[in-house]
Scaffold this motif. Structure first.
Motif, mmCIF file in Angstrom:
data_model
loop_
_atom_site.group_PDB
_atom_site.id
_atom_site.type_symbol
_atom_site.label_atom_id
_atom_site.label_comp_id
_atom_site.label_asym_id
_atom_site.label_seq_id
_atom_site.Cartn_x
_atom_site.Cartn_y
_atom_site.Cartn_z
ATOM 1 N N GLN A 3 0.692 -1.406 -0.123
ATOM 2 C CA GLN A 3 -0.022 -0.064 0.031
ATOM 3 C C GLN A 3 0.875 1.275 -0.255
ATOM 4 O O GLN A 3 0.265 2.241 -0.377
ATOM 5 C CB GLN A 3 -1.119 0.116 1.097
ATOM 6 N N LEU A 4 2.081 1.040 0.271
ATOM 7 C CA LEU A 4 2.958 2.236 0.407
ATOM 8 C C LEU A 4 3.766 2.528 -1.039
ATOM 9 O O LEU A 4 4.156 3.587 -1.312
ATOM 10 C CB LEU A 4 4.171 2.008 1.229
ATOM 11 N N LEU A 5 3.877 1.490 -1.783
ATOM 12 C CA LEU A 5 4.271 1.747 -3.335
ATOM 13 C C LEU A 5 4.070 2.883 -4.107
ATOM 14 O O LEU A 5 4.746 3.371 -4.549
ATOM 15 C CB LEU A 5 4.324 0.302 -3.827
ATOM 16 N N PRO A 6 2.766 3.022 -4.135
ATOM 17 C CA PRO A 6 2.268 4.197 -5.284
ATOM 18 C C PRO A 6 3.029 5.592 -4.581
ATOM 19 O O PRO A 6 3.350 6.245 -5.424
ATOM 20 C CB PRO A 6 0.840 4.306 -5.140
ATOM 21 N N LEU A 7 2.942 5.634 -3.117
ATOM 22 C CA LEU A 7 3.297 6.932 -2.498
ATOM 23 C C LEU A 7 4.740 6.999 -2.889
ATOM 24 O O LEU A 7 5.292 8.047 -3.317
ATOM 25 C CB LEU A 7 3.099 6.912 -1.036
ATOM 26 N N LEU A 8 5.525 5.867 -2.510
ATOM 27 C CA LEU A 8 7.054 5.798 -2.813
ATOM 28 C C LEU A 8 7.362 6.207 -4.281
ATOM 29 O O LEU A 8 8.530 6.695 -4.605
ATOM 30 C CB LEU A 8 7.659 4.571 -2.384
ATOM 31 N N VAL A 9 6.727 5.532 -5.329
ATOM 32 C CA VAL A 9 7.001 5.456 -6.617
ATOM 33 C C VAL A 9 6.829 6.868 -7.045
ATOM 34 O O VAL A 9 7.802 7.281 -8.064
ATOM 35 C CB VAL A 9 6.224 4.448 -7.407
ATOM 36 N N TRP A 10 5.845 7.483 -6.544
ATOM 37 C CA TRP A 10 5.560 8.925 -7.168
ATOM 38 C C TRP A 10 6.293 10.002 -6.173
ATOM 39 O O TRP A 10 6.723 10.908 -6.628
ATOM 40 C CB TRP A 10 4.243 9.301 -7.192
ATOM 41 N N GLY A 11 6.423 9.649 -4.774
ATOM 42 C CA GLY A 11 6.727 10.546 -3.677
ATOM 43 C C GLY A 11 8.136 10.764 -3.979
ATOM 44 O O GLY A 11 8.795 12.111 -3.529
ATOM 45 N N ILE A 12 8.895 9.748 -3.845
ATOM 46 C CA ILE A 12 10.645 9.753 -3.971
ATOM 47 C C ILE A 12 11.186 10.872 -5.082
ATOM 48 O O ILE A 12 11.805 11.729 -4.846
ATOM 49 C CB ILE A 12 11.248 8.471 -4.037
ATOM 50 N N PRO A 13 10.678 10.544 -6.316
ATOM 51 C CA PRO A 13 11.084 11.412 -7.428
ATOM 52 C C PRO A 13 10.453 12.872 -7.238
ATOM 53 O O PRO A 13 11.325 13.823 -7.551
ATOM 54 C CB PRO A 13 10.799 10.805 -8.762
ATOM 55 N N PHE A 14 9.406 13.053 -6.925
ATOM 56 C CA PHE A 14 8.711 14.286 -6.609
ATOM 57 C C PHE A 14 9.631 14.969 -5.722
ATOM 58 O O PHE A 14 9.713 16.043 -5.613
ATOM 59 C CB PHE A 14 7.287 14.064 -6.448
ATOM 60 N N THR A 15 9.726 14.244 -4.428
ATOM 61 C CA THR A 15 10.364 14.962 -3.475
ATOM 62 C C THR A 15 11.841 15.399 -3.630
ATOM 63 O O THR A 15 12.408 16.586 -3.442
ATOM 64 C CB THR A 15 10.529 14.128 -1.920
ATOM 65 N N GLU A 16 12.503 14.402 -4.545
ATOM 66 C CA GLU A 16 13.704 14.920 -4.889
ATOM 67 C C GLU A 16 13.934 16.196 -5.965
ATOM 68 O O GLU A 16 14.887 17.148 -5.746
ATOM 69 C CB GLU A 16 14.581 13.644 -5.916
ATOM 70 N N LEU A 17 12.784 16.435 -6.535
ATOM 71 C CA LEU A 17 12.756 17.796 -7.531
ATOM 72 C C LEU A 17 12.181 18.978 -6.624
ATOM 73 O O LEU A 17 12.810 19.816 -6.936
ATOM 74 C CB LEU A 17 11.618 17.487 -8.609
ATOM 75 N N CYS A 18 11.417 18.778 -5.769
ATOM 76 C CA CYS A 18 11.016 19.732 -4.693
ATOM 77 C C CYS A 18 12.307 20.088 -3.861
ATOM 78 O O CYS A 18 12.556 21.363 -3.756
ATOM 79 C CB CYS A 18 9.782 19.157 -3.891
ATOM 80 N N VAL A 19 12.975 19.145 -3.275
ATOM 81 C CA VAL A 19 13.987 19.721 -2.923
ATOM 82 C C VAL A 19 15.230 20.420 -3.691
ATOM 83 O O VAL A 19 15.815 21.414 -3.145
ATOM 84 C CB VAL A 19 14.654 18.254 -2.036
ATOM 85 N N SER A 20 15.231 19.987 -4.781
ATOM 86 C CA SER A 20 16.258 20.626 -5.726
ATOM 87 C C SER A 20 15.483 22.225 -5.908
ATOM 88 O O SER A 20 16.457 22.839 -6.068
ATOM 89 C CB SER A 20 16.055 19.881 -7.179
ATOM 90 N N LEU A 21 14.355 22.233 -6.150
ATOM 91 C CA LEU A 21 13.846 23.433 -6.107
ATOM 92 C C LEU A 21 14.160 24.608 -5.128
ATOM 93 O O LEU A 21 14.759 25.708 -4.938
ATOM 94 C CB LEU A 21 12.316 23.438 -6.634
#
Length: 142
Positions: free
Chosen positions: A45-63
């Motif tokens: 149940q965590l996989l959709p959150l991780l699959v989308w969340g990890i790359p999204f968070t990496e980009l947000c932190v980059s911003l």
């Protein structure tokens, strides 16, 4: 003071480069990334959150790291993320989860877990040093 700011900004640039590269690599090979994430020891149940969340968070932190007003906060978050990722790698190296493939994306996926550990420890180290140097200058303190 000038050298500290140069070091701080260089570290931020390195984090931006690494996180943007990792996020884009994951999305460019999305099916491979999802497949590798399914082999991780996380509840389904965590996989959709991780699959989308990890790359999204990496980009947000980059911003955050790109914007001068949020750069220090971004560096603290980026370093914290690398500490978490490094802890996960340590658990993998200790065989806590058994055999697990890397789901990092790009050229990083070619690293052995030990090489990956050194890579992450490098980022943790430079992140912590940059945070400590800048904190001593009281530039971003509130």
């Amino acid at each position: 003071m000038k050298t500290r700011m140069l070091f701080f900004n260089t570290v931020c640039l390195l984090f931006i480069t690494m996180f943007v590269y990792a996020a884009v690599s994951k999305w460019m090979d999305f099916n491979v990334f999802v497949s590798q994430m399914h082999k991780q020891p996380f509840p389904a149940q965590l996989l959709p959150l991780l699959v989308w969340g990890i790359p999204f968070t990496e980009l947000c932190v980059s911003l955050l790291l790109m914007l001068e007003k949020t750069r220090f906060t971004g560096l603290k978050i980026a370093t914290g993320m690398m500490i978490l990722f490094t802890g996960y790698i340590i658990l993998i190296e200790l065989r806590y989860f058994g055999e697990i493939p890397c789901s990092c994306g790009g050229a990083i996926v070619q690293f052995t877990w030990v090489q990956h550990l050194y890579f992450n420890l490098f980022f943790v180290s430079i992140g912590l040093v940059a945070i400590l140097l800048i904190r001593k200058m009281n530039i971003f303190s509130r």
